[in-house]
Design an enzyme around this catalytic site. Structure first.
Site, PDB file in Angstrom:
ATOM      1  N   ARG A  23       9.624  45.505 -37.092  1.00  0.00           N
ATOM      2  CA  ARG A  23      10.401  46.107 -38.195  1.00  0.00           C
ATOM      3  C   ARG A  23      11.315  47.233 -37.711  1.00  0.00           C
ATOM      4  NH1 ARG A  23       7.954  45.314 -43.519  1.00  0.00           N
ATOM      5  NH2 ARG A  23       7.471  43.121 -43.442  1.00  0.00           N
ATOM      6  N   ARG A  27      13.887  50.186 -43.518  1.00  0.00           N
ATOM      7  CA  ARG A  27      14.237  51.272 -44.445  1.00  0.00           C
ATOM      8  C   ARG A  27      14.149  52.682 -43.883  1.00  0.00           C
ATOM      9  NH1 ARG A  27      10.134  49.050 -48.557  1.00  0.00           N
ATOM     10  NH2 ARG A  27       9.427  48.376 -46.509  1.00  0.00           N
ATOM     11  N   ARG A  36      21.981  47.521 -46.960  1.00  0.00           N
ATOM     12  CA  ARG A  36      21.273  46.765 -48.015  1.00  0.00           C
ATOM     13  C   ARG A  36      21.945  46.978 -49.369  1.00  0.00           C
ATOM     14  NH1 ARG A  36      15.215  48.256 -49.596  1.00  0.00           N
ATOM     15  NH2 ARG A  36      16.430  49.982 -50.419  1.00  0.00           N
ATOM     16  N   ASP A  73      13.294  37.320 -42.707  1.00  0.00           N
ATOM     17  CA  ASP A  73      11.935  37.525 -43.202  1.00  0.00           C
ATOM     18  C   ASP A  73      11.152  36.235 -43.028  1.00  0.00           C
ATOM     19  OD1 ASP A  73      10.447  39.765 -44.821  1.00  0.00           O
ATOM     20  OD2 ASP A  73       9.737  37.848 -45.581  1.00  0.00           O
ATOM     21  N   TYR A 149       0.951  33.659 -49.047  1.00  0.00           N
ATOM     22  CA  TYR A 149       1.917  34.216 -50.002  1.00  0.00           C
ATOM     23  C   TYR A 149       2.318  33.185 -51.065  1.00  0.00           C
ATOM     24  CZ  TYR A 149       2.655  38.481 -47.282  1.00  0.00           C
ATOM     25  OH  TYR A 149       2.484  39.686 -46.649  1.00  0.00           O
TER      26      TYR A 149
HETATM   27  O1  CP3 Z   1      13.111  44.354 -37.666  1.00  0.00           O
HETATM   28  C1  CP3 Z   1      12.340  43.373 -37.771  1.00  0.00           C
HETATM   29  O2  CP3 Z   1      11.165  43.386 -37.403  1.00  0.00           O
HETATM   30  C2  CP3 Z   1      12.927  42.064 -38.267  1.00  0.00           C
HETATM   31  C3  CP3 Z   1      12.805  41.816 -39.640  1.00  0.00           C
HETATM   32  C4  CP3 Z   1      11.493  41.460 -40.319  1.00  0.00           C
HETATM   33  C5  CP3 Z   1      11.309  41.709 -41.697  1.00  0.00           C
HETATM   34  N1  CP3 Z   1      10.150  41.122 -42.085  1.00  0.00           N
HETATM   35  C6  CP3 Z   1      12.252  42.458 -42.544  1.00  0.00           C
HETATM   36  C7  CP3 Z   1      11.771  43.024 -43.813  1.00  0.00           C
HETATM   37  C8  CP3 Z   1      10.360  40.772 -39.867  1.00  0.00           C
HETATM   38  C9  CP3 Z   1       9.997  40.319 -38.466  1.00  0.00           C
HETATM   39  C10 CP3 Z   1       9.531  40.555 -40.998  1.00  0.00           C
HETATM   40  C11 CP3 Z   1       8.266  39.798 -40.959  1.00  0.00           C
HETATM   41  C12 CP3 Z   1       7.407  39.774 -42.140  1.00  0.00           C
HETATM   42  N2  CP3 Z   1       7.768  39.720 -43.459  1.00  0.00           N
HETATM   43  C13 CP3 Z   1       5.984  39.701 -42.087  1.00  0.00           C
HETATM   44  C14 CP3 Z   1       5.167  39.630 -40.821  1.00  0.00           C
HETATM   45  C15 CP3 Z   1       5.020  40.953 -40.176  1.00  0.00           C
HETATM   46  C16 CP3 Z   1       4.177  41.939 -40.963  1.00  0.00           C
HETATM   47  O3  CP3 Z   1       4.759  42.969 -41.349  1.00  0.00           O
HETATM   48  O4  CP3 Z   1       3.011  41.683 -41.182  1.00  0.00           O
HETATM   49  C17 CP3 Z   1       5.506  39.680 -43.413  1.00  0.00           C
HETATM   50  C18 CP3 Z   1       4.059  39.642 -43.850  1.00  0.00           C
HETATM   51  C19 CP3 Z   1       6.642  39.672 -44.273  1.00  0.00           C
HETATM   52  C20 CP3 Z   1       6.649  39.584 -45.768  1.00  0.00           C
HETATM   53  C21 CP3 Z   1       7.263  40.777 -46.365  1.00  0.00           C
HETATM   54  N3  CP3 Z   1       8.616  41.022 -46.366  1.00  0.00           N
HETATM   55  C22 CP3 Z   1       6.611  41.837 -47.045  1.00  0.00           C
HETATM   56  C23 CP3 Z   1       5.116  41.937 -47.262  1.00  0.00           C
HETATM   57  C24 CP3 Z   1       7.608  42.709 -47.445  1.00  0.00           C
HETATM   58  C25 CP3 Z   1       7.438  43.931 -48.304  1.00  0.00           C
HETATM   59  C26 CP3 Z   1       6.699  44.980 -47.603  1.00  0.00           C
HETATM   60  C27 CP3 Z   1       7.604  46.109 -47.269  1.00  0.00           C
HETATM   61  O5  CP3 Z   1       7.578  46.547 -46.110  1.00  0.00           O
HETATM   62  O6  CP3 Z   1       8.323  46.525 -48.190  1.00  0.00           O
HETATM   63  C28 CP3 Z   1       8.847  42.231 -46.986  1.00  0.00           C
HETATM   64  C29 CP3 Z   1      10.168  42.855 -47.122  1.00  0.00           C
HETATM   65  C30 CP3 Z   1      10.863  43.239 -45.844  1.00  0.00           C
HETATM   66  N4  CP3 Z   1      11.024  42.404 -44.783  1.00  0.00           N
HETATM   67  C31 CP3 Z   1      11.516  44.472 -45.567  1.00  0.00           C
HETATM   68  C32 CP3 Z   1      12.095  44.337 -44.303  1.00  0.00           C
HETATM   69  C33 CP3 Z   1      12.966  45.332 -43.573  1.00  0.00           C
HETATM   70  C34 CP3 Z   1      11.661  45.643 -46.524  1.00  0.00           C
HETATM   71  C35 CP3 Z   1      12.798  45.252 -47.381  1.00  0.00           C
HETATM   72  C36 CP3 Z   1      13.558  46.332 -48.043  1.00  0.00           C
HETATM   73  O7  CP3 Z   1      13.060  46.930 -49.019  1.00  0.00           O
HETATM   74  O8  CP3 Z   1      14.705  46.544 -47.635  1.00  0.00           O
END
Ligand code: CP3
Length: 349
Positions: A23, A27, A36, A73, A149
Site C-alpha cells: 500500500r 491515503r 483520487r 485492487d 469478500y
Molecule cells: O500500493 C499498493 O500496495 C497497490 C495498491 C493496492 C490496493 N489494494 C489499493 C487500495 C493493493 C496491493 C491492494 C490489495 C488489497 N485490497 C488487499 C490485499 C492486501 C491487504 O491489505 O490485505 C485487500 C484485502 C484489498 C481489499 C480492500 N481494498 C480493502 C479491505 C479496502 C479498504 C480498506 C482500506 O484500507 O480502506 C480497499 C481499498 C483500497 N485499496 C485503498 C487503497 C489505496 C484505500 C482506498 C481509498 O480510500 O482511497
C-alpha cells in the site's frame, strides 16, 4: 536496471537490502488524496489508466523505493464478474450484488481479463514507460480471499458466512474457487504480458482457516495458479496473513518468495525455509505511527534477525495505514538502505 528487488527475490547478492511497502500508494500521501478527488472515487481511480499510473509513481518520487506496485485492487476481479464494487468511507469495500446462493455461483461468468480488466494492462504499460529501471510488481488476490469478500458482501470480523458455506456446501465453494483460479491465472498472465516484472498473490484471509481447510481451500488453489504461471518465467511472491505456522507447506507450492506478517519471527522463518525461498517483510505497520528512534530500532531488529545472507526484501507485515506521517516512510527507506550495507559487505567476503 535498479535490480536489487529482483536479485534479492532470486536470492542473488545485492549491495543493500531492497525495500518496498505494501500500500505504498495510498491515503497517507496528500498527492494520492488529490488524485483520487480528481478521479471522483476510488474505483474510478483504478479504472482510469492515466490516473492509476500517476498514483503508482507518487511514492517513487518521494522515496528511494526498490519496486513499484501497480495501483489497483484485488477486488477488481469480482467487480468484473458483475458483483459491482464500491468503496464506502469508514466501512470499506461493499458489493452491490454479493453471492447469496449456490445458483449464483453456477451462473457466475469467468471474466476475460483482456476485455473486462483491460484498464489494468493499460495502466501497467503506462507505468512501465515512466519507470525507466525500477521493477514493477503486478498482483491479485488469492481465490479464497476473493471468495471471502464475494460471499460476505464486504469486510467482516470473522468471515463466518463464507466459512459456513464451505462447511454446508463444499461442492459449491470449490466451484467458486475453481472459477476464481481460472480468472486470477489469466489476470496475472495479462499483467505479465503487459510488463509486470514480478507478481504477488495476496491471501489476506487464509489465516482464518484451520490447517486442513487452509490447504484445501486456499493453498492448493494458489499452487495451481503458480504452476500455470511457471512457463512465463516471472518471479512470484505469496503472502498469507496469519500463515506463520504453515511456512513449510507454503514454501512447497513453487513461489520465488514468501511474504511474512509481523507476527512471524523472520529469524525462525529463515531457518525453516530460507534455503528455498526469499523472504519479504515484516515490520509491524503500527510502528510507522511512532517515532524515528523506534522505527530505527525495530527495523534494525528485523535486518539483524535475518542477518547475513541473500534473499531478504524489506517490507511491512501488512499494508501501510492512512495515518502514517510521510516523513516516517522516508526515514525507514533510507535507514534500511544505509544500515543493511554492512550486512551485504560482510556476506561477500
Ligand atoms: O500500493 C499498493 O500496495 C497497490 C495498491 C493496492 C490496493 N489494494 C489499493 C487500495 C493493493 C496491493 C491492494 C490489495 C488489497 N485490497 C488487499 C490485499 C492486501 C491487504 O491489505 O490485505 C485487500 C484485502 C484489498 C481489499 C480492500 N481494498 C480493502 C479491505 C479496502 C479498504 C480498506 C482500506 O484500507 O480502506 C480497499 C481499498 C483500497 N485499496 C485503498 C487503497 C489505496 C484505500 C482506498 C481509498 O480510500 O482511497
Amino acid at each position: 536496471m535498479k535490480d536489487r528487488f529482483l536479485r534479492a527475490l532470486k536470492k542473488q547478492p545485492v549491495d543493500k537490502t531492497p525495500i518496498w511497502l505494501m500500500r505504498q500508494a495510498g491515503r497517507y500521501l496528500p498527492e494520492y488524496r488529490a488524485t483520487r478527488e480528481k478521479a471522483g472515487n476510488f474505483l474510478a481511480l483504478c479504472k482510469t489508466p492515466e490516473l492509476a499510473c500517476e498514483v503508482t509513481l507518487q511514492p517513487l518520487r518521494r522515496y528511494d523505493l526498490d519496486a513499484a506496485i501497480i495501483f489497483s485492487d484485488i477486488l477488481t476481479i469480482p467487480d468484473a464478474m458483475g458483483l459491482e464494487l464500491s468503496l464506502v468511507e469508514n466501512v470499506g469495500p461493499v458489493f452491490n450484488n454479493p453471492i447469496k446462493n449456490t445458483h449464483q455461483i453456477k451462473q457466475l461468468d469467468i471474466v476475460d481479463p483482456s476485455d473486462d480488466l483491460g484498464y489494468v494492462a493499460k495502466a501497467i504499460k503506462l507505468v512501465k514507460k515512466e519507470l525507466n529501471d525500477t521493477p514493477l510488481i503486478g498482483f491479485a488476490g488469492s481465490p479464497w480471499t476473493l471468495a471471502a469478500y464475494m460471499v460476505e458482501g464486504g469486510s467482516s470480523r470473522d468471515f463466518a458466512k463464507v466459512k459456513k458455506l464451505s462447511y454446508n456446501d463444499p461442492d459449491s465453494m470449490h466451484l467458486l474457487l475453481q472459477k476464481l483460479t481460472v480468472a486470477v491465472t489469466s489476470y496475472l498472465k495479462m499483467q505479465i504480458q503487459a510488463g509486470a516484472d514480478a507478481v504477488m498473490l495476496f491471501d489476506t484471509w487464509g489465516g482464518l482457516l484451520s490447517q486442513s481447510d487452509y490447504v484445501s481451500l486456499s493453498l492448493n488453489y494458489m499452487e495451481k495458479i503458480l504452476l500455470s504461471l511457471e512457463p512465463l518465467g516471472i518471479p512470484t511472491i505469496v503472502f498469507t496473513k496469519g500463515g506463520g505456522m504453515w511456512l513449510e507447506k507454503i514454501s512447497r507450492i513453487g513461489s520465488t518468495g514468501i511474504g511474512l506478517d509481523w507476527m512471524t519471527d523472520i529469524k525462525v522463518a529463515k531457518q525453516i525455509i530460507g534455503h528455498k525461498v526469499a523472504l519479504q517483510g515484516n515490520l509491524d505497520p503500527t510502528i510507522m505511527l511512532t517515532t524515528k528512534a523506534i522505527i530505527e530500532k525495530e527495523a534494525k531488529n528485523i535486518l539483524d534477525s535475518y542477518g547475513i545472507g541473500n534473499g531478504h526484501i524489506f517490507n511491512l507485515g501488512h499494508g501501510i495505514t492512512p495515518d502514517v506521517p510521510p516523513e516516517n516512510v522516508k526515514y525507514l527507506v533510507d535507514f534500511v538502505h544505509s544500515y543493511s550495507q554492512q550486512l551485504h559487505a560482510q556476506s561477500s567476503i
